[in-house]
Design a protein around this motif. Structure first.
Motif, mmCIF file in Angstrom:
data_model
loop_
_atom_site.group_PDB
_atom_site.id
_atom_site.type_symbol
_atom_site.label_atom_id
_atom_site.label_comp_id
_atom_site.label_asym_id
_atom_site.label_seq_id
_atom_site.Cartn_x
_atom_site.Cartn_y
_atom_site.Cartn_z
ATOM 1 N N TYR A 72 1.139 1.245 -5.343
ATOM 2 C CA TYR A 72 -0.271 0.844 -5.276
ATOM 3 C C TYR A 72 -1.199 2.004 -5.633
ATOM 4 N N ALA A 107 -7.659 5.528 2.847
ATOM 5 C CA ALA A 107 -6.694 5.882 1.790
ATOM 6 C C ALA A 107 -6.267 7.352 1.955
ATOM 7 N N ILE A 158 -14.981 0.939 3.360
ATOM 8 C CA ILE A 158 -15.326 0.751 1.950
ATOM 9 C C ILE A 158 -14.184 0.086 1.195
ATOM 10 N N ASN A 159 -14.472 -1.079 0.655
ATOM 11 C CA ASN A 159 -13.510 -1.821 -0.175
ATOM 12 C C ASN A 159 -12.180 -2.039 0.531
ATOM 13 N N THR A 160 -12.252 -2.422 1.777
ATOM 14 C CA THR A 160 -11.044 -2.579 2.599
ATOM 15 C C THR A 160 -10.980 -3.919 3.327
ATOM 16 N N TYR A 197 -4.194 7.861 -7.930
ATOM 17 C CA TYR A 197 -5.425 8.137 -7.181
ATOM 18 C C TYR A 197 -5.412 9.602 -6.775
ATOM 19 N N TYR A 214 -4.236 1.370 -8.211
ATOM 20 C CA TYR A 214 -5.107 2.433 -8.730
ATOM 21 C C TYR A 214 -4.621 3.034 -10.050
ATOM 22 N N ASP A 236 -6.003 4.202 8.304
ATOM 23 C CA ASP A 236 -5.507 3.382 7.203
ATOM 24 C C ASP A 236 -4.116 2.866 7.583
ATOM 25 N N VAL A 237 -3.734 1.727 6.984
ATOM 26 C CA VAL A 237 -2.393 1.178 7.231
ATOM 27 C C VAL A 237 -1.326 1.812 6.340
ATOM 28 N N SER A 291 -4.508 -0.346 11.854
ATOM 29 C CA SER A 291 -5.190 -1.413 11.130
ATOM 30 C C SER A 291 -6.638 -1.540 11.585
ATOM 31 N N ALA A 292 -7.478 -1.932 10.638
ATOM 32 C CA ALA A 292 -8.894 -2.184 10.939
ATOM 33 C C ALA A 292 -9.054 -3.223 12.032
ATOM 34 N N GLY A 341 -9.940 2.392 6.380
ATOM 35 C CA GLY A 341 -9.405 2.146 5.040
ATOM 36 C C GLY A 341 -9.648 3.389 4.199
ATOM 37 N N TRP A 371 -16.337 11.262 -4.635
ATOM 38 C CA TRP A 371 -16.951 10.797 -3.379
ATOM 39 C C TRP A 371 -17.997 11.764 -2.833
ATOM 40 N N LEU A 412 -7.998 -8.186 4.644
ATOM 41 C CA LEU A 412 -7.532 -8.793 5.888
ATOM 42 C C LEU A 412 -7.783 -10.300 5.841
ATOM 43 N N TYR A 460 0.830 -1.217 0.000
ATOM 44 C CA TYR A 460 0.000 0.000 0.000
ATOM 45 C C TYR A 460 0.861 1.263 0.000
HETATM 46 C C1 SAM Z 1 -9.153 -0.544 -2.351
HETATM 47 S S1 SAM Z 1 -8.504 0.653 -1.217
HETATM 48 C C2 SAM Z 1 -10.004 1.472 -0.721
HETATM 49 C C3 SAM Z 1 -9.754 2.874 -0.260
HETATM 50 C C4 SAM Z 1 -11.014 3.719 -0.079
HETATM 51 N N1 SAM Z 1 -11.861 3.226 0.999
HETATM 52 C C5 SAM Z 1 -11.780 3.717 -1.376
HETATM 53 O O1 SAM Z 1 -12.821 3.052 -1.466
HETATM 54 O O2 SAM Z 1 -11.298 4.355 -2.323
HETATM 55 C C6 SAM Z 1 -8.116 -0.322 0.198
HETATM 56 C C7 SAM Z 1 -7.567 0.523 1.344
HETATM 57 O O3 SAM Z 1 -7.455 -0.306 2.493
HETATM 58 C C8 SAM Z 1 -6.275 0.027 3.168
HETATM 59 N N2 SAM Z 1 -5.964 -1.110 4.032
HETATM 60 C C9 SAM Z 1 -5.483 -2.313 3.690
HETATM 61 N N3 SAM Z 1 -5.376 -3.107 4.760
HETATM 62 C C10 SAM Z 1 -5.834 -2.383 5.816
HETATM 63 C C11 SAM Z 1 -5.979 -2.645 7.209
HETATM 64 N N4 SAM Z 1 -5.625 -3.818 7.743
HETATM 65 N N5 SAM Z 1 -6.472 -1.675 7.992
HETATM 66 C C12 SAM Z 1 -6.829 -0.466 7.469
HETATM 67 N N6 SAM Z 1 -6.701 -0.156 6.167
HETATM 68 C C13 SAM Z 1 -6.213 -1.112 5.349
HETATM 69 C C14 SAM Z 1 -5.289 0.315 2.044
HETATM 70 O O4 SAM Z 1 -4.169 1.054 2.439
HETATM 71 C C15 SAM Z 1 -6.185 1.099 1.086
HETATM 72 O O5 SAM Z 1 -6.187 2.469 1.386
#
Ligand code: SAM
Length: 215
Positions: free
Chosen positions: A39, A82, A138-140, A51, A48, A101-102, A122-123, A80, A57, A144, A35
């Motif tokens: 990425y 970003a 969203i999409n995160t 981005y 991406y 976000d990580v 981390s989530a 998450g 949004w 995991l 990430y």
């Molecule tokens: C596909 S992107 C989605 C970003 C944003 N929510 C969007 O929809 O545009 C996935 C995001 O999850 C973050 N991510 C990945 N693993 C994570 C974790 N364990 N905890 C928090 N964020 C995480 C990544 O850094 C990235 O920003």
């Protein structure tokens, strides 16, 4: 708990799945899972493909505020987040929005109005104790591993009391399962909607949800 299309205002994502499959190596997956710059802002085969804030949004932010009937100043967490684009658009609507976000890279290259509101973490081990009026992810969460997803959902429930929205990658058909496996570099937990629903139950998650399906 209901399935609700809260991302309906987003423009459709263009995916050249053939080009990604042709380029994909184990190194692409490893680099994507860092990430970092590659990425978010490297070539499309790593993530991406750049981005940048383009206002996409804004409509989602409006729909979230309306869906949860959030008053001005409501505390919202985006897990998450970003580069904090959704956080920025929620702030513009008068919300008290935060993100986690990580990705160090994403936080260091965040939208200027989200600066100081995005946290590294981390989530699955969220650095918050005070509840939020709404929690989003969203999409995160598919990034995991299964047990970490359960922990994350449990924390989302605790911090939101169920006033939450989670969207994850999934598949309803064989073609969507193939497209998902070819396109997504970072997913660690892959399941059809029924598998996600079972996980929601296991974690005691009662918030809303939707699934990103790709062809
Ligand atoms: C596909 S992107 C989605 C970003 C944003 N929510 C969007 O929809 O545009 C996935 C995001 O999850 C973050 N991510 C990945 N693993 C994570 C974790 N364990 N905890 C928090 N964020 C995480 C990544 O850094 C990235 O920003």
């Amino acid at each position: 708990m209901s399935r609700v299309a809260l991302l309906r205002a987003l423009p459709p994502v263009e995916r050249d799945i053939g080009a990604r499959v042709a380029a994909r190596t184990p190194s692409h997956v490893a680099i994507a899972r860092d990430y970092g710059e590659m990425y978010f802002d490297g070539p499309r085969e790593y993530g991406y493909g750049g981005y940048v804030y383009d206002g996409r949004w804004q409509g989602v932010a409006r729909d979230i505020v309306a869906h949860f009937d959030l008053p001005l100043g409501a505390r919202i967490l985006d897990i998450g987040c970003a580069k904090g684009f959704l956080v920025a658009d929620l702030l513009a609507l008068g919300m008290d929005a935060y993100g986690v976000d990580v990705s160090v890279y994403a936080l260091e290259h965040c939208h200027p109005s989200a600066a100081g509101r995005l946290f590294l973490g981390s989530a699955s081990s969220l650095p918050f104790t005070t509840p939020f009026d709404a929690v989003l992810s969203i999409n995160t969460l598919h990034n995991l591993q299964r047990q970490e997803v359960v922990k994350a959902l449990h924390s989302i429930q605790r911090l939101s009391g169920g006033n939450a929205f989670v969207q994850v990658d999934s598949y309803e058909t064989a073609a969507q399962a193939i497209a998902l496996s070819r396109w997504v570099l970072t997913a660690q937990f892959v399941a059809p909607p029924s598998g996600w629903m079972a996980l929601f139950d296991e974690a005691g998650y009662t918030g809303d949800y939707d699934f990103t399906l790709m062809e």
